[in-house]
Design a protein around this motif. Sequence first.
Motif, short mmCIF file in Angstrom:
data_model
loop_
_atom_site.label_atom_id
_atom_site.label_comp_id
_atom_site.label_asym_id
_atom_site.label_seq_id
_atom_site.Cartn_x
_atom_site.Cartn_y
_atom_site.Cartn_z
N PRO A 179 0.80 -1.23 0.00
CA PRO A 179 0.00 0.00 0.00
C PRO A 179 0.83 1.28 0.00
O PRO A 179 0.48 2.25 -0.67
N LEU A 180 1.95 1.28 0.73
CA LEU A 180 2.82 2.46 0.73
C LEU A 180 3.37 2.72 -0.66
O LEU A 180 3.45 3.88 -1.11
N GLY A 181 3.76 1.66 -1.36
CA GLY A 181 4.25 1.82 -2.73
C GLY A 181 3.17 2.33 -3.66
O GLY A 181 3.43 3.22 -4.50
N TRP A 182 1.95 1.79 -3.52
CA TRP A 182 0.84 2.24 -4.37
C TRP A 182 0.51 3.70 -4.10
O TRP A 182 0.32 4.48 -5.04
N MET A 183 0.46 4.11 -2.83
CA MET A 183 0.14 5.49 -2.49
C MET A 183 1.21 6.45 -3.00
O MET A 183 0.90 7.54 -3.48
N SER A 184 2.47 6.04 -2.89
CA SER A 184 3.56 6.89 -3.36
C SER A 184 3.48 7.08 -4.87
O SER A 184 3.66 8.19 -5.39
N LEU A 185 3.21 5.98 -5.60
CA LEU A 185 3.11 6.05 -7.05
C LEU A 185 1.92 6.92 -7.47
O LEU A 185 2.04 7.77 -8.36
N TRP A 186 0.78 6.74 -6.79
CA TRP A 186 -0.40 7.53 -7.13
C TRP A 186 -0.16 9.02 -6.86
O TRP A 186 -0.53 9.87 -7.67
N LEU A 187 0.47 9.31 -5.73
CA LEU A 187 0.73 10.72 -5.39
C LEU A 187 1.65 11.35 -6.42
O LEU A 187 1.47 12.51 -6.81
N PHE A 188 2.64 10.59 -6.89
CA PHE A 188 3.56 11.11 -7.90
C PHE A 188 2.84 11.36 -9.22
O PHE A 188 3.07 12.38 -9.89
N GLN A 189 1.97 10.43 -9.61
CA GLN A 189 1.27 10.56 -10.89
C GLN A 189 0.23 11.68 -10.88
O GLN A 189 -0.06 12.27 -11.91
N GLN A 190 -0.35 11.96 -9.71
CA GLN A 190 -1.43 12.94 -9.63
C GLN A 190 -0.99 14.27 -9.02
O GLN A 190 -1.83 15.10 -8.69
N CYS A 191 0.30 14.47 -8.90
CA CYS A 191 0.79 15.67 -8.22
C CYS A 191 0.38 16.96 -8.93
O CYS A 191 0.31 18.02 -8.29
N HIS A 192 0.06 16.87 -10.24
CA HIS A 192 -0.32 18.07 -10.98
C HIS A 192 -1.71 18.57 -10.63
O HIS A 192 -2.04 19.74 -10.86
N GLN A 193 -2.57 17.70 -10.06
CA GLN A 193 -3.93 18.12 -9.72
C GLN A 193 -4.19 18.15 -8.22
O GLN A 193 -5.32 18.30 -7.79
N ILE A 194 -3.13 18.01 -7.44
CA ILE A 194 -3.24 18.05 -5.98
C ILE A 194 -2.49 19.28 -5.48
O ILE A 194 -1.40 19.58 -5.97
N VAL A 199 0.81 17.58 -1.43
CA VAL A 199 1.83 16.70 -2.01
C VAL A 199 3.04 16.61 -1.09
O VAL A 199 3.56 15.52 -0.83
N ILE A 200 3.47 17.76 -0.57
CA ILE A 200 4.63 17.78 0.33
C ILE A 200 4.30 17.04 1.63
O ILE A 200 5.09 16.21 2.12
N LEU A 201 3.12 17.33 2.19
CA LEU A 201 2.72 16.68 3.44
C LEU A 201 2.58 15.18 3.27
O LEU A 201 3.11 14.39 4.07
N GLY A 202 1.88 14.77 2.21
CA GLY A 202 1.69 13.35 1.98
C GLY A 202 2.98 12.63 1.63
O GLY A 202 3.25 11.53 2.13
N GLY A 203 3.80 13.26 0.78
CA GLY A 203 5.07 12.64 0.41
C GLY A 203 6.01 12.47 1.59
O GLY A 203 6.67 11.44 1.73
N THR A 204 6.06 13.49 2.45
CA THR A 204 6.91 13.40 3.63
C THR A 204 6.43 12.29 4.56
O THR A 204 7.22 11.49 5.08
N GLY A 205 5.11 12.23 4.76
CA GLY A 205 4.56 11.19 5.62
C GLY A 205 4.82 9.80 5.08
O GLY A 205 5.21 8.89 5.83
N LEU A 206 4.64 9.60 3.78
CA LEU A 206 4.89 8.30 3.18
C LEU A 206 6.36 7.91 3.29
O LEU A 206 6.69 6.74 3.54
#
Length: 283
Positions: A179-194, A199-206
């Motif tokens: 799940p951590l890998g999936w969330m990281s990949l999704w956050l990276f792919q969708q960073c343009h609409q978030i 993005v910084i908060l979620g990426g740091t937490g992950l």
Amino acid sequence: MAPSGLLVTGASFAAFRGLHWGLQLLPTPESAAQNRWKWRNICVSLVHSLLTGAGALLGLSLYPQMAADPIHGHPPWALLLVAVSVGYFLADGTDLLWNQTLGQAWDLLCHHAVVSCLSTAVLSGHYVGFSVVSLLLELNSTCLHLRQLLLLSRQAPSLAFSVTSWATLATLALFRLVPLGWMSLWLFQQCHQIPLALVILGGTGLAIVGVMSINLGIHILVSDVLRSRPCPPTLGNKETRDCDGESIIRDDSTLRDKAWTWFSVSQFLFQLTPAFLGSEEKC
């Protein structure tokens, strides 16, 4: 959605604090009598992990749209599940501050602060599906809590402890790292609409939880699975002893050198594990 989420968060906080106090009325195993508070704290954490982990797995099975659209796609009850988890982390943080010094609890408080990203879903009503996916990690936490309770009750080594250790490693890979890998990949792919802040908060937490999870796996692998390690061989002697004192015959010097090399690597990895892994069940 936000008012109902806040209401459930408050109710969850009160319920878990009440559970903390209620457990004081129940007997504690004699083997864990020296650390009654920790026993109660882990029992409450186990209840939370069972509730939210099973709820997340069942919810994603019945409503896979939460994974397909982690921002908007979720049923009303999913937000309530996330709110229950936020309430627990607030209650557990309060319990830590009440019963431990800041120096003792700083690592878990930092972890809870990172997990507070879930509150974004409660306040906004968005990213609920993303938060539910993150609750799959609680399935691994269930095994971690059981392992810690067995340690506190001095049931290691035992068959139950061995099974729990292997279950912990299996669920760590399946329900924590995946799940951590999936969330990281999704956050990276969708960073343009978030929003960038999210993005910084979620990426740091992950990133933080990911590092903690890898250290967790190393710690459990070394301490539980590789417990019996060969001790340093004596030069000119083909007989060595393992760390339990049992004699081991090494007729092949190459095999003996490999065993000592593996022992050194294991010791090095064990020393790399941070001190906070004494309470790894909280990750």
